[in-house]
Design an enzyme around this catalytic site. Structure first.
Site, short mmCIF file in Angstrom:
data_model
loop_
_atom_site.label_atom_id
_atom_site.label_comp_id
_atom_site.label_asym_id
_atom_site.label_seq_id
_atom_site.Cartn_x
_atom_site.Cartn_y
_atom_site.Cartn_z
CB SER A 37 22.98 0.42 66.37
OG SER A 37 21.67 0.33 65.85
NE ARG B 95 7.58 -19.24 68.81
CZ ARG B 95 8.56 -18.61 68.17
NH1 ARG B 95 9.34 -17.77 68.79
NH2 ARG B 95 8.77 -18.83 66.89
NE ARG C 297 13.47 -16.58 69.88
CZ ARG C 297 13.43 -17.55 68.96
NH1 ARG C 297 14.09 -17.42 67.82
NH2 ARG C 297 12.72 -18.63 69.16
CB ILE C 298 7.37 -14.78 68.12
CG1 ILE C 298 7.57 -14.24 66.70
CG2 ILE C 298 5.88 -14.84 68.47
CD1 ILE C 298 7.01 -15.13 65.61
CG ASN D 252 9.06 -4.37 69.66
OD1 ASN D 252 10.25 -4.65 69.74
ND2 ASN D 252 8.35 -4.59 68.57
CG HIS E 245 8.06 -2.88 63.95
ND1 HIS E 245 8.49 -4.20 63.93
CD2 HIS E 245 7.48 -2.64 62.76
CE1 HIS E 245 8.15 -4.73 62.76
NE2 HIS E 245 7.55 -3.81 62.04
CB SER F 200 6.01 2.09 65.35
OG SER F 200 5.44 2.45 64.11
CG ASP G 23 5.89 -6.38 65.39
OD1 ASP G 23 6.57 -6.23 66.43
OD2 ASP G 23 6.31 -6.94 64.38
#
Ligand code: GAR
Length: 192
Positions: free
Chosen positions: A15, A70, A96-97, A110, A112, A139, A148
């Site tokens: 979205s 990763r 994903r980290i 990013n 959040h 944020s 984050d």
């Protein structure tokens, strides 16, 4: 005309990707045209892929399950982004980290769904709702090697009042759909 290219990375509903496509894609702000030049998704079944198609845009699927580590997955993301002339990468629900393979090489922001530094991680909406905080919020921050935790660029809060979890979540998404496009414009067209 200056054109600034963005990559949008997402994992699910998309979205926020749709908000970016509706509000800023191929539009001019302060003499700068912002273009969504690359879409990457790690989930082949993500609804966001269909949303992008409605705007005539194809998504490159880079499935994390196809990689042993990763770091290898992140290298594939970096390789794809570097193939395009991308000014800013936007993580819009990209779940994903990321390792330093990505964070040391890609300039990214990013989105959040909490007032950072509170409620980091993948369950921010539920955790913030279930807390005794009288406010919730959203944020946007620079991506760093710590989850984050990069420098906060923009935040917006709202009052809890008597919201149900559904209303809390809807309020977060409503704010996100404005705050993320606005922040991208500020970075790319207003030099913030
Ligand atoms: C958004 O609420 C975003 O803040 C969150 O995922 C959702 C994606 O929604 N991101 C995180 O929780 C990152 N830790 P969307 O797919 O509909 O844009």
């Amino acid at each position: 005309m200056v054109v600034k290219n963005i990559a949008v990375l997402f994992s699910g509903s998309g979205s926020n990707l749709q908000a970016i496509l509706e509000k800023i894609h191929n539009k001019i702000f302060n003499g700068v045209k912002i273009k969504v030049a690359l879409l990457i998704c790690n989930n082949p079944n993500a609804k966001g892929i269909k949303r992008a198609k409605k705007f005539g845009l194809e998504t490159i699927v880079i499935n994390h399950r196809d990689y042993d580590s990763r770091e290898e997955f992140d290298q594939a993301l970096v390789d794809e982004i570097k193939k395009h002339d991308i000014d800013l990468s936007v993580l819009a629900g990209f779940m994903r980290i990321l390792t330093p393979v990505f964070t040391d090489n890609i300039k990214a922001i990013n989105l959040h769904p909490s007032i950072l530094p509170l409620f980091k991680g993948a369950n921010a909406i539920n955790e913030s709702y279930n807390s005794d905080m009288k406010i919730g919020g959203v944020s946007v921050h620079w991506v760093s090697s710590q989850l984050d935790s990069g420098e906060i660029i923009a935040q917006k809060s709202f009052a809890r009042k008597h919201k149900s979890l559904k209303e809390w979540e809807e309020k977060i998404h409503k704010i996100e759909h404005k705050l993320l496009p606005k922040t991208i414009i500020e970075i790319l067209a207003k030099g913030k």
